[in-house]
Design a protein around this motif. Structure first.
Motif, PDB file in Angstrom:
ATOM      1  N   HIS A 177       0.876  21.116   2.833  1.00 22.64           N
ATOM      2  CA  HIS A 177       1.056  19.904   3.636  1.00 22.64           C
ATOM      3  C   HIS A 177       1.947  18.872   2.944  1.00 22.64           C
ATOM      4  CE1 HIS A 177      -1.905  21.364   6.457  1.00 22.64           C
ATOM      5  NE2 HIS A 177      -2.776  21.541   5.480  1.00 22.64           N
ATOM      6  N   GLY A 178       2.091  18.986   1.613  1.00 19.48           N
ATOM      7  CA  GLY A 178       2.900  18.041   0.862  1.00 19.48           C
ATOM      8  C   GLY A 178       2.215  17.618  -0.420  1.00 19.48           C
ATOM      9  N   LEU A 179       2.648  16.490  -0.976  1.00 20.89           N
ATOM     10  CA  LEU A 179       2.071  15.937  -2.206  1.00 20.89           C
ATOM     11  C   LEU A 179       1.182  14.759  -1.835  1.00 20.89           C
ATOM     12  CD1 LEU A 179       5.278  15.805  -4.444  1.00 20.89           C
ATOM     13  CD2 LEU A 179       3.575  17.627  -4.370  1.00 20.89           C
ATOM     14  N   LEU A 180      -0.076  14.818  -2.246  1.00 17.17           N
ATOM     15  CA  LEU A 180      -0.998  13.702  -2.027  1.00 17.17           C
ATOM     16  C   LEU A 180      -1.085  12.911  -3.327  1.00 17.17           C
ATOM     17  CD1 LEU A 180      -2.863  12.354   0.045  1.00 17.17           C
ATOM     18  CD2 LEU A 180      -4.748  13.723  -0.906  1.00 17.17           C
ATOM     19  N   ILE A 181      -0.714  11.643  -3.251  1.00 13.91           N
ATOM     20  CA  ILE A 181      -0.560  10.824  -4.458  1.00 13.91           C
ATOM     21  C   ILE A 181      -1.499   9.626  -4.409  1.00 13.91           C
ATOM     22  CG2 ILE A 181       1.052   9.438  -5.797  1.00 13.91           C
ATOM     23  CD1 ILE A 181       3.290  11.178  -4.663  1.00 13.91           C
ATOM     24  N   GLN A 182      -2.247   9.445  -5.495  1.00 13.81           N
ATOM     25  CA  GLN A 182      -3.149   8.296  -5.617  1.00 13.81           C
ATOM     26  C   GLN A 182      -2.338   7.077  -6.040  1.00 13.81           C
ATOM     27  OE1 GLN A 182      -6.064   8.166  -8.937  1.00 13.81           O
ATOM     28  NE2 GLN A 182      -7.605   8.039  -7.325  1.00 13.81           N
ATOM     29  N   CYS A 183      -2.472   5.996  -5.302  1.00 18.04           N
ATOM     30  CA  CYS A 183      -1.682   4.791  -5.551  1.00 18.04           C
ATOM     31  C   CYS A 183      -2.567   3.650  -6.058  1.00 18.04           C
ATOM     32  CB  CYS A 183      -0.991   4.330  -4.269  1.00 18.04           C
ATOM     33  SG  CYS A 183       0.027   5.596  -3.480  1.00 18.04           S
ATOM     34  N   PRO A 184      -2.066   2.809  -6.946  1.00 26.10           N
ATOM     35  CA  PRO A 184      -2.838   1.639  -7.386  1.00 26.10           C
ATOM     36  C   PRO A 184      -2.891   0.588  -6.274  1.00 26.10           C
ATOM     37  CG  PRO A 184      -0.645   1.597  -8.338  1.00 26.10           C
ATOM     38  CD  PRO A 184      -0.763   2.912  -7.627  1.00 26.10           C
ATOM     39  N   LYS A 185      -3.943  -0.224  -6.275  1.00 20.78           N
ATOM     40  CA  LYS A 185      -4.105  -1.253  -5.239  1.00 20.78           C
ATOM     41  C   LYS A 185      -2.933  -2.233  -5.234  1.00 20.78           C
ATOM     42  CE  LYS A 185      -9.193  -1.179  -5.120  1.00 20.78           C
ATOM     43  NZ  LYS A 185     -10.416  -1.979  -5.326  1.00 20.78           N
ATOM     44  N   GLY A 186      -2.376  -2.469  -6.419  1.00 25.61           N
ATOM     45  CA  GLY A 186      -1.278  -3.431  -6.519  1.00 25.61           C
ATOM     46  C   GLY A 186      -0.082  -3.074  -5.663  1.00 25.61           C
ATOM     47  N   LEU A 187       0.104  -1.799  -5.387  1.00 24.03           N
ATOM     48  CA  LEU A 187       1.229  -1.368  -4.560  1.00 24.03           C
ATOM     49  C   LEU A 187       1.122  -1.939  -3.148  1.00 24.03           C
ATOM     50  CD1 LEU A 187       3.745   0.397  -4.066  1.00 24.03           C
ATOM     51  CD2 LEU A 187       2.209   2.314  -3.600  1.00 24.03           C
ATOM     52  N   PHE A 188      -0.108  -2.085  -2.647  1.00 21.52           N
ATOM     53  CA  PHE A 188      -0.309  -2.558  -1.281  1.00 21.52           C
ATOM     54  C   PHE A 188      -0.477  -4.079  -1.222  1.00 21.52           C
ATOM     55  CE2 PHE A 188      -2.005   1.750  -1.693  1.00 21.52           C
ATOM     56  CZ  PHE A 188      -1.170   2.409  -0.794  1.00 21.52           C
ATOM     57  N   GLU A 189      -0.725  -4.685  -2.386  1.00 17.97           N
ATOM     58  CA  GLU A 189      -0.837  -6.143  -2.439  1.00 17.97           C
ATOM     59  C   GLU A 189       0.534  -6.803  -2.448  1.00 17.97           C
ATOM     60  OE1 GLU A 189      -3.187  -6.666  -5.900  1.00 17.97           O
ATOM     61  OE2 GLU A 189      -5.075  -6.059  -4.936  1.00 17.97           O
ATOM     62  N   ASN A 190       1.559  -6.058  -2.860  1.00 19.25           N
ATOM     63  CA  ASN A 190       2.938  -6.553  -2.847  1.00 19.25           C
ATOM     64  C   ASN A 190       3.671  -5.863  -1.700  1.00 19.25           C
ATOM     65  OD1 ASN A 190       3.077  -8.122  -5.559  1.00 19.25           O
ATOM     66  ND2 ASN A 190       2.152  -6.177  -6.108  1.00 19.25           N
ATOM     67  N   GLU A 191       3.632  -6.478  -0.527  1.00 19.10           N
ATOM     68  CA  GLU A 191       4.098  -5.823   0.687  1.00 19.10           C
ATOM     69  C   GLU A 191       5.539  -5.334   0.589  1.00 19.10           C
ATOM     70  OE1 GLU A 191       3.422  -8.265   4.048  1.00 19.10           O
ATOM     71  OE2 GLU A 191       1.231  -8.320   3.800  1.00 19.10           O
ATOM     72  N   GLY A 192       6.373  -6.077  -0.074  1.00 20.85           N
ATOM     73  CA  GLY A 192       7.780  -5.676  -0.182  1.00 20.85           C
ATOM     74  C   GLY A 192       7.975  -4.399  -0.979  1.00 20.85           C
ATOM     75  N   ASP A 193       6.948  -4.020  -1.764  1.00 17.87           N
ATOM     76  CA  ASP A 193       7.047  -2.808  -2.583  1.00 17.87           C
ATOM     77  C   ASP A 193       6.484  -1.576  -1.880  1.00 17.87           C
ATOM     78  OD1 ASP A 193       8.234  -4.200  -4.574  1.00 17.87           O
ATOM     79  OD2 ASP A 193       6.482  -4.299  -5.898  1.00 17.87           O
ATOM     80  N   THR A 194       5.702  -1.767  -0.824  1.00 15.37           N
ATOM     81  CA  THR A 194       5.031  -0.641  -0.153  1.00 15.37           C
ATOM     82  C   THR A 194       6.019   0.128   0.730  1.00 15.37           C
ATOM     83  OG1 THR A 194       3.026  -1.991  -0.061  1.00 15.37           O
ATOM     84  CG2 THR A 194       3.058   0.038   1.234  1.00 15.37           C
ATOM     85  N   PRO A 195       6.272   1.405   0.428  1.00 15.84           N
ATOM     86  CA  PRO A 195       7.200   2.174   1.276  1.00 15.84           C
ATOM     87  C   PRO A 195       6.626   2.349   2.678  1.00 15.84           C
ATOM     88  CG  PRO A 195       6.764   3.292  -0.813  1.00 15.84           C
ATOM     89  CD  PRO A 195       5.760   2.203  -0.697  1.00 15.84           C
ATOM     90  N   GLU A 196       7.464   2.187   3.688  1.00 13.87           N
ATOM     91  CA  GLU A 196       7.010   2.358   5.065  1.00 13.87           C
ATOM     92  C   GLU A 196       6.880   3.841   5.401  1.00 13.87           C
ATOM     93  OE1 GLU A 196       9.634   0.322   7.674  1.00 13.87           O
ATOM     94  OE2 GLU A 196       9.241  -1.655   6.814  1.00 13.87           O
ATOM     95  N   LYS A 197       6.052   4.149   6.399  1.00 11.58           N
ATOM     96  CA  LYS A 197       5.921   5.527   6.860  1.00 11.58           C
ATOM     97  C   LYS A 197       7.274   6.060   7.311  1.00 11.58           C
ATOM     98  CE  LYS A 197       1.103   5.164   8.415  1.00 11.58           C
ATOM     99  NZ  LYS A 197       0.189   5.252   9.576  1.00 11.58           N
ATOM    100  N   LEU A 198       7.541   7.306   6.953  1.00 10.96           N
ATOM    101  CA  LEU A 198       8.774   8.031   7.285  1.00 10.96           C
ATOM    102  C   LEU A 198       9.992   7.538   6.505  1.00 10.96           C
ATOM    103  CD1 LEU A 198       8.397   8.456  11.164  1.00 10.96           C
ATOM    104  CD2 LEU A 198       7.582   9.942   9.333  1.00 10.96           C
TER     105      LEU A 198
END
Length: 360
Positions: free
Chosen positions: A175-196
């Motif tokens: 299915h692909g690579l499942l990657i665990q992300c730190p919470k900080g990635l989602f707290e900085n919206e400009g850093d969060t990659p969008e779907k697709l």
């Protein structure tokens, strides 16, 4: 005018000789083939293979290896000295094994370092040979697709803000690579990659060679830790990054540092002056060519810095140039990347002995 039957003609001496020679050649070829197959079977025998692995290294093995990994004459001489004096088992079967290399290189280092007047040029050559073999072994790792990345690999995501997030590969399947992300990635919206959207990642294999890959985000999956895991596509866009000229190791060291002014001397070379104020920080990784500090102070790139720390139980006092500074929002510390600009050969040797754990 003579006459004779066709059978008589076929049995003439010339024809007979040709047949005999042909049969002899066929026989020789058959014998050679039988011998070749026998040797081939012998070389595939587990007992033979084990015996070859455990027999002492000889000069022929060194010459073969030198062609395989492109050793220069000095490196060939040094490697032969190590194997000959320590009666090392067949280097051709073991040069890809870190534990084997460290056993014999450490033995050689400790012998050289214990001399009353150590030859630091030779000791430095020993570590450069070790790194040369490291690089060759890294090249040989067949990493052409993300399906080959092992679970547990730490992956770095260079975000638009400039911060480099540390992610962990927790699942690798069809299915692909499942990657665990730190919470900080989602707290900085400009850093969060969008779907697709596409995402660039860096990762290491066996803490040696670094690879880069470009994939695409499929979706985010909530996890039990209150954060999200990122699922990305597989890709064959995997490339080795071969810029480093020395192997870098993770360390935990206390370091003291001071600001430095640099003025051009009469000969055009910089003259450094260390300022009086001394600050404290922590070192996160180290190589003979530079290090990475974690500091509370935001020091901008392009400045010189004096560093004092210990390596191999010896004091190191060097001057480096700050090449990059990035804030780690989770630790609230600045990652300061430094390239050493003024360092002695002896200090390089002590650092190498320390990070390879070859200490006496």
């Amino acid at each position: 005018m003579g006459s004779g039957s066709p059978l008589a003609a076929r049995l003439s001496p010339t024809a007979y000789s040709s047949i005999v020679i042909g049969l002899i050649l066929i026989g020789i070829a058959l014998v050679v083939w039988i011998i070749y197959k026998a040797i081939q079977l012998q070389h595939q025998n587990p007992k033979y293979i084990e015996a070859q692995k455990n027999r002492p290294t000889n000069s022929k093995d060194i010459k073969l290896l030198s062609r395989l990994v492109n050793l220069n004459p000095r490196e060939v001489e040094l490697l032969w000295k190590i194997c000959r004096e320590q009666k090392a088992p067949n280097v051709l079967h073991h040069y890809t094994e870190d534990q084997w290399l460290d056993t014999y290189f450490k033995g050689e280092y400790q012998k050289l370092a214990a001399e009353s007047k150590p030859n630091y040029d030779l000791i430095y050559e020993l570590f450069r040979l070790r790194f040369h073999i490291d690089r060759i072994n890294s090249y040989s790792i067949n990493m052409k697709h993300t399906t080959k990345i092992p679970v547990g690999t730490i992956m770095t995501y260079p975000a638009p803000s400039g911060f480099r997030y540390q992610l962990t590969l927790i699942k690798n399947d069809s299915h692909g690579l499942l990657i665990q992300c730190p919470k900080g990635l989602f707290e900085n919206e400009g850093d969060t990659p969008e779907k697709l959207s596409k995402i660039a990642l860096l990762f290491r294999l066996n803490n040696k060679i670094q690879y880069s890959t470009i994939s695409r985000v499929i979706q985010y999956i909530p996890n039990s830790e209150g954060s999200k895991d990122m699922l990305i596509t597989h890709t064959d866009a995997v490339s080795p990054q071969l810029r480093r000229q020395s192997r870098r190791f993770e360390v935990t060291k206390a370091v003291k540092f001071s600001a430095v002014t640099a003025n051009k001397g009469i000969d055009g070379k910089p003259v450094f002056t260390v300022k009086e104020n001394v600050y404290e920080g922590a070192m996160a990784d180290l190589s003979e060519g530079g290090c990475n500090l974690l500091l509370k102070l935001p020091i901008r790139a392009g400045q010189y810095i004096n560093l004092k720390f210990e390596a191999n139980n010896k004091p190191i006092d060097t001057i480096g140039l700050i090449v990059m500074t990035k804030l780690n929002p989770e630790l609230q510390l600045y990652a300061v990347h430094i390239c050493f600009k003024k360092i002695t050969l002896i200090e390089k040797v002590e650092i190498l002995a320390d990070i390879y754990k070859y200490n006496l």
